[in-house]
Enzyme design. Structure first.
Site, mmCIF file in Angstrom:
data_model
loop_
_atom_site.group_PDB
_atom_site.id
_atom_site.type_symbol
_atom_site.label_atom_id
_atom_site.label_comp_id
_atom_site.label_asym_id
_atom_site.label_seq_id
_atom_site.Cartn_x
_atom_site.Cartn_y
_atom_site.Cartn_z
ATOM 1 N N THR A 1 0.627 -0.973 0.169
ATOM 2 C CA THR A 1 0.216 -0.015 0.128
ATOM 3 C C THR A 1 0.638 1.274 -0.132
ATOM 4 O OG1 THR A 1 -1.355 1.112 1.743
ATOM 5 C CG2 THR A 1 -0.145 -0.235 2.628
ATOM 6 N N ASP A 2 0.512 2.349 -0.465
ATOM 7 C CA ASP A 2 0.871 3.554 -0.502
ATOM 8 C C ASP A 2 1.055 4.157 1.037
ATOM 9 O OD1 ASP A 2 -1.794 4.722 0.253
ATOM 10 O OD2 ASP A 2 -1.766 6.459 -1.232
ATOM 11 N N GLU A 3 0.401 3.885 2.437
ATOM 12 C CA GLU A 3 0.355 4.125 3.492
ATOM 13 C C GLU A 3 2.116 4.414 4.151
ATOM 14 O OE1 GLU A 3 -2.774 3.847 6.010
ATOM 15 O OE2 GLU A 3 -4.371 4.537 4.697
ATOM 16 N N TYR B 1 -1.546 -0.426 11.351
ATOM 17 C CA TYR B 1 -1.624 -1.164 9.611
ATOM 18 C C TYR B 1 -1.008 -1.168 8.545
ATOM 19 C CZ TYR B 1 -3.455 -1.677 5.000
ATOM 20 O OH TYR B 1 -3.528 -1.747 3.672
ATOM 21 N N ALA C 1 2.044 -0.022 9.508
ATOM 22 C CA ALA C 1 3.931 -0.996 9.969
ATOM 23 C C ALA C 1 3.565 -1.516 9.673
ATOM 24 C CB ALA C 1 3.839 -0.421 11.836
ATOM 25 N N LYS D 1 2.002 -3.840 6.897
ATOM 26 C CA LYS D 1 1.991 -3.479 6.014
ATOM 27 C C LYS D 1 3.424 -3.454 5.318
ATOM 28 C CE LYS D 1 -0.417 -4.006 2.972
ATOM 29 N NZ LYS D 1 -1.307 -5.572 2.537
ATOM 30 N N TYR E 1 -13.429 13.125 9.987
ATOM 31 C CA TYR E 1 -12.247 12.924 10.709
ATOM 32 C C TYR E 1 -11.375 14.722 10.508
ATOM 33 C CZ TYR E 1 -13.083 8.285 11.060
ATOM 34 O OH TYR E 1 -13.310 7.260 10.936
ATOM 35 N N HIS F 1 -2.892 11.177 11.732
ATOM 36 C CA HIS F 1 -3.772 11.263 10.519
ATOM 37 C C HIS F 1 -2.338 11.285 10.153
ATOM 38 C CE1 HIS F 1 -7.613 11.184 8.694
ATOM 39 N NE2 HIS F 1 -7.567 10.386 7.830
HETATM 40 P P1 NAD Z 1 -10.648 -6.557 3.136
HETATM 41 O O1 NAD Z 1 -10.348 -6.045 4.366
HETATM 42 O O2 NAD Z 1 -11.634 -6.264 1.905
HETATM 43 O O3 NAD Z 1 -10.207 -7.942 2.497
HETATM 44 C C1 NAD Z 1 -9.601 -8.528 2.882
HETATM 45 C C2 NAD Z 1 -9.525 -9.874 3.180
HETATM 46 O O4 NAD Z 1 -8.370 -10.784 4.007
HETATM 47 C C3 NAD Z 1 -10.938 -10.249 3.492
HETATM 48 O O5 NAD Z 1 -11.658 -10.933 3.017
HETATM 49 C C4 NAD Z 1 -10.730 -11.150 5.076
HETATM 50 O O6 NAD Z 1 -11.008 -12.015 4.537
HETATM 51 C C5 NAD Z 1 -9.318 -12.534 4.475
HETATM 52 N N1 NAD Z 1 -8.228 -12.217 4.833
HETATM 53 C C6 NAD Z 1 -7.531 -11.810 6.871
HETATM 54 N N2 NAD Z 1 -7.245 -11.933 7.572
HETATM 55 C C7 NAD Z 1 -7.340 -13.149 7.038
HETATM 56 C C8 NAD Z 1 -6.245 -14.726 7.816
HETATM 57 N N3 NAD Z 1 -5.211 -15.270 7.846
HETATM 58 N N4 NAD Z 1 -5.822 -15.697 5.784
HETATM 59 C C9 NAD Z 1 -6.862 -15.411 4.752
HETATM 60 N N5 NAD Z 1 -7.513 -14.534 4.962
HETATM 61 C C10 NAD Z 1 -7.368 -13.402 5.770
HETATM 62 O O7 NAD Z 1 -9.540 -5.551 2.222
HETATM 63 P P2 NAD Z 1 -9.216 -4.671 0.900
HETATM 64 O O8 NAD Z 1 -9.466 -3.414 1.283
HETATM 65 O O9 NAD Z 1 -9.570 -5.806 -0.565
HETATM 66 O O10 NAD Z 1 -7.848 -4.346 0.703
HETATM 67 C C11 NAD Z 1 -6.737 -6.220 0.142
HETATM 68 C C12 NAD Z 1 -5.077 -5.606 0.442
HETATM 69 O O11 NAD Z 1 -4.979 -4.705 -0.308
HETATM 70 C C13 NAD Z 1 -4.405 -5.329 1.733
HETATM 71 O O12 NAD Z 1 -3.632 -6.301 1.626
HETATM 72 C C14 NAD Z 1 -4.363 -3.763 1.514
HETATM 73 O O13 NAD Z 1 -3.296 -3.891 2.153
HETATM 74 C C15 NAD Z 1 -4.012 -3.783 0.689
HETATM 75 N N6 NAD Z 1 -4.806 -2.411 -0.629
HETATM 76 C C16 NAD Z 1 -5.517 -2.078 0.214
HETATM 77 C C17 NAD Z 1 -6.270 -0.732 -0.178
HETATM 78 C C18 NAD Z 1 -7.739 -0.434 -0.284
HETATM 79 O O14 NAD Z 1 -7.612 1.491 -0.894
HETATM 80 N N7 NAD Z 1 -8.764 -1.267 0.689
HETATM 81 C C19 NAD Z 1 -5.651 -0.204 -1.664
HETATM 82 C C20 NAD Z 1 -3.989 -0.419 -1.391
HETATM 83 C C21 NAD Z 1 -3.652 -1.079 -0.369
HETATM 84 O O1 DAU Z 2 -4.034 4.326 0.613
HETATM 85 C C1 DAU Z 2 -4.587 3.041 0.663
HETATM 86 C C2 DAU Z 2 -4.953 2.404 2.394
HETATM 87 O O2 DAU Z 2 -6.364 3.151 1.880
HETATM 88 C C3 DAU Z 2 -5.378 0.929 2.422
HETATM 89 O O3 DAU Z 2 -3.859 0.681 2.337
HETATM 90 C C4 DAU Z 2 -6.125 0.761 3.492
HETATM 91 O O4 DAU Z 2 -6.663 -0.685 3.243
HETATM 92 C C5 DAU Z 2 -7.624 1.330 3.081
HETATM 93 O O5 DAU Z 2 -8.449 1.226 3.996
HETATM 94 C C6 DAU Z 2 -7.722 2.829 3.222
HETATM 95 O O6 DAU Z 2 -6.569 4.130 4.126
HETATM 96 P P1 DAU Z 2 -7.485 4.748 4.977
HETATM 97 O O7 DAU Z 2 -7.222 5.570 5.948
HETATM 98 O O8 DAU Z 2 -7.232 5.934 3.434
HETATM 99 O O9 DAU Z 2 -8.841 4.849 3.802
HETATM 100 P P2 DAU Z 2 -10.672 4.687 4.966
HETATM 101 O O10 DAU Z 2 -11.086 4.827 4.338
HETATM 102 O O11 DAU Z 2 -10.248 4.578 6.482
HETATM 103 O O12 DAU Z 2 -10.674 6.359 5.795
HETATM 104 C C7 DAU Z 2 -9.690 7.805 4.200
HETATM 105 C C8 DAU Z 2 -10.222 8.626 4.535
HETATM 106 O O13 DAU Z 2 -11.532 9.200 5.090
HETATM 107 C C9 DAU Z 2 -8.862 9.221 5.894
HETATM 108 O O14 DAU Z 2 -8.939 9.993 5.310
HETATM 109 C C10 DAU Z 2 -9.568 9.197 7.151
HETATM 110 C C11 DAU Z 2 -11.128 9.537 6.469
HETATM 111 N N1 DAU Z 2 -12.112 8.954 7.671
HETATM 112 C C12 DAU Z 2 -12.598 7.783 7.511
HETATM 113 C C13 DAU Z 2 -13.265 7.453 7.484
HETATM 114 C C14 DAU Z 2 -13.606 5.778 7.919
HETATM 115 C C15 DAU Z 2 -13.482 9.776 7.931
HETATM 116 O O15 DAU Z 2 -12.987 11.589 7.720
HETATM 117 N N2 DAU Z 2 -14.204 9.620 8.270
HETATM 118 C C16 DAU Z 2 -14.418 7.857 8.531
HETATM 119 O O16 DAU Z 2 -15.952 7.733 8.881
#
Ligand code: NAD
Ligand code: DAU
Length: 347
Positions: free
Chosen positions: A122-124, A147, A149, A151, A204, A273
């Site tokens: 992730t970019d985080e 989270y 850290a 990743k 937030y 944040h």
């Molecule tokens: P998500 O939470 O929707 O899905 C995670 C999946 O992993 C779920 O189906 C869960 O059941 C499974 N899982 C969790 N722990 C497990 C374990 N111990 N063994 C097997 N399966 C397990 O997450 P997402 O948003 O789809 O993210 C997927 C991946 O992409 C993650 O690695 C996340 O860090 C990365 N990522 C997400 C974003 C984003 O914006 N959502 C951006 C960049 C990278």
């Molecule tokens: O950047 C990639 C990441 O994006 C992934 O690695 C993570 O898995 C994914 O959850 C996401 O992280 P963020 O923390 O950026 O996403 P989130 O949707 O939780 O929040 C997006 C922004 O909105 C963030 O600045 C926090 C803010 N926020 C979020 C929630 C849930 C609010 O202001 N109010 C809210 O209720």
């Protein structure tokens, strides 16, 4: 190709499963997922193709993983604890799955002779981007949440497996995804699902944090490109160049749902944040010919429409445990809540 996808019952993983089945008629997919709160078989209900098989299991369970990896050519590893707010409440599961689980999977894959391992990072991991700068693959990593850290731990471990064992790992770092099947604790689906019911939208802090929003299918096409054309041991940033403040995103969604900005409610900020995420994706563009295709305008409209016509999916995946978690989170923040009357055009 015999592909193993981990975390394929979650948001991005399930979209990737659909993408691969549609694009690669000769591929089979074994989908290894533990089905935590964010993974759900309802998310895969429309996937009827027999080339896809589901295996319930934990990526930290060595035996289960060894079994699942038999005969595998390549792995795309999504499985993770993915929500920053949850990692602030308790990071135990994040370390277990994201660090130790990834280590278990890497070891098993190495011993099984897997020829390609794509780690979805992730970019985080870079931390917050200073104004005017975009992170490249060479930028230092400086994660700010438990989270991020965890990743970063997985990301560095994968890098080390390439350096130490020449195990063919590729790392991707993508920005914020949005689209169908995202668990409604994340910002975009949270806004939609609460706005429809006329509930307040928690913003937030000052809401001026910036995220780079990418449609999940653009992320999937980037992962496909990396899987087939990426170079072993390399890192690829996958960004969309769509930087918007949280307030701007919330307002655009409220407009699409047909609700007023008065639902926006400022609450206590997330500790640690990150202010801004921004990636330079030139490497993926030049080496893989990849670039995002879906505009934020089209993508958000399609996403809002999807959630509005899939309220049954939302109802099914938001179990009682999730609602309890959300109440705890929200009540805490709401105690310092300032209701702000939003005026037209105010940022
Ligand atoms: P998500 O939470 O929707 O899905 C995670 C999946 O992993 C779920 O189906 C869960 O059941 C499974 N899982 C969790 N722990 C497990 C374990 N111990 N063994 C097997 N399966 C397990 O997450 P997402 O948003 O789809 O993210 C997927 C991946 O992409 C993650 O690695 C996340 O860090 C990365 N990522 C997400 C974003 C984003 O914006 N959502 C951006 C960049 C990278
Ligand atoms: O950047 C990639 C990441 O994006 C992934 O690695 C993570 O898995 C994914 O959850 C996401 O992280 P963020 O923390 O950026 O996403 P989130 O949707 O939780 O929040 C997006 C922004 O909105 C963030 O600045 C926090 C803010 N926020 C979020 C929630 C849930 C609010 O202001 N109010 C809210 O209720």
């Amino acid at each position: 190709m015999k592909l193993v996808v981990t975390g394929g019952a979650g948001f991005i993983g399930s979209n990737f499963v659909r993408h691969v089945l549609a694009r690669h008629p000769r591929y089979t997919i074994r989908n290894l997922d533990k089905l935590t709160y964010s993974g759900n078989l309802h998310t895969l209900q429309d996937v009827k193709d027999r080339r896809h098989t589901f295996v319930r299991g934990d990526i930290g369970d060595r035996r289960r993983v060894q079994e699942a990896l038999k005969g595998t050519d390549a792995i795309v590893h999504f499985a993770a604890e993915s929500h920053v707010d949850r990692s602030i409440l308790d990071s135990t599961a994040f370390i277990k799955t994201n660090v130790l689980g990834t280590q278990c999977l890497l070891d098993a894959a190495r011993h099984a002779g897997v020829k390609r391992f794509v780690l979805v990072s992730t970019d985080e991991v870079y931390g917050s981007a200073p104004t005017g700068e975009k992170f490249t693959e060479e930028s230092l990593i400086a994660p700010n949440s438990p989270y991020a850290a965890s990743k970063a731990g997985a990301d560095l471990l994968a890098r080390a497996y390439f350096r130490t064992y020449r195990f063919p790992v590729i790392i991707t770092r993508c920005t914020n995804n949005y689209g169908p099947y995202q668990y409604p604790e994340k910002f975009v689906p949270l806004i939609i699902s609460r706005a429809v019911k006329g509930e307040s939208i928690p913003v937030y802090g000052d809401g001026l944090q910036i995220r780079d929003w990418i449609h999940v299918m653009d992320h999937c096409s980037g992962l496909d490109a990396v899987l087939h054309q990426g170079r072993d041991g390399e890192i690829y940033n996958l960004g969309a160049g769509n930087e918007w403040t949280n307030l701007e995103i919330a307002r655009r969604i409220l407009q699409l749902v047909g609700k007023s900005d008065s639902l926006l409610t400022y609450v206590q900020d997330r500790p640690g944040h990150d202010r801004r995420y921004a990636l330079n994706s030139d490497k993926a563009e030049k080496e893989l010919g990849w670039g995002p295709q879906i505009t934020l305008e089209d993508g958000l409209k399609q996403t809002v429409d999807w959630y509005l016509s899939n309220d049954e999916w939302i109802r099914r995946v938001t179990a009682r445990t999730y609602r309890a978690y959300y109440r705890q989170q929200y009540d805490q923040r709401a105690s310092t809540m300032k209701k702000v009357l939003t005026r037209g055009g105010k940022k």
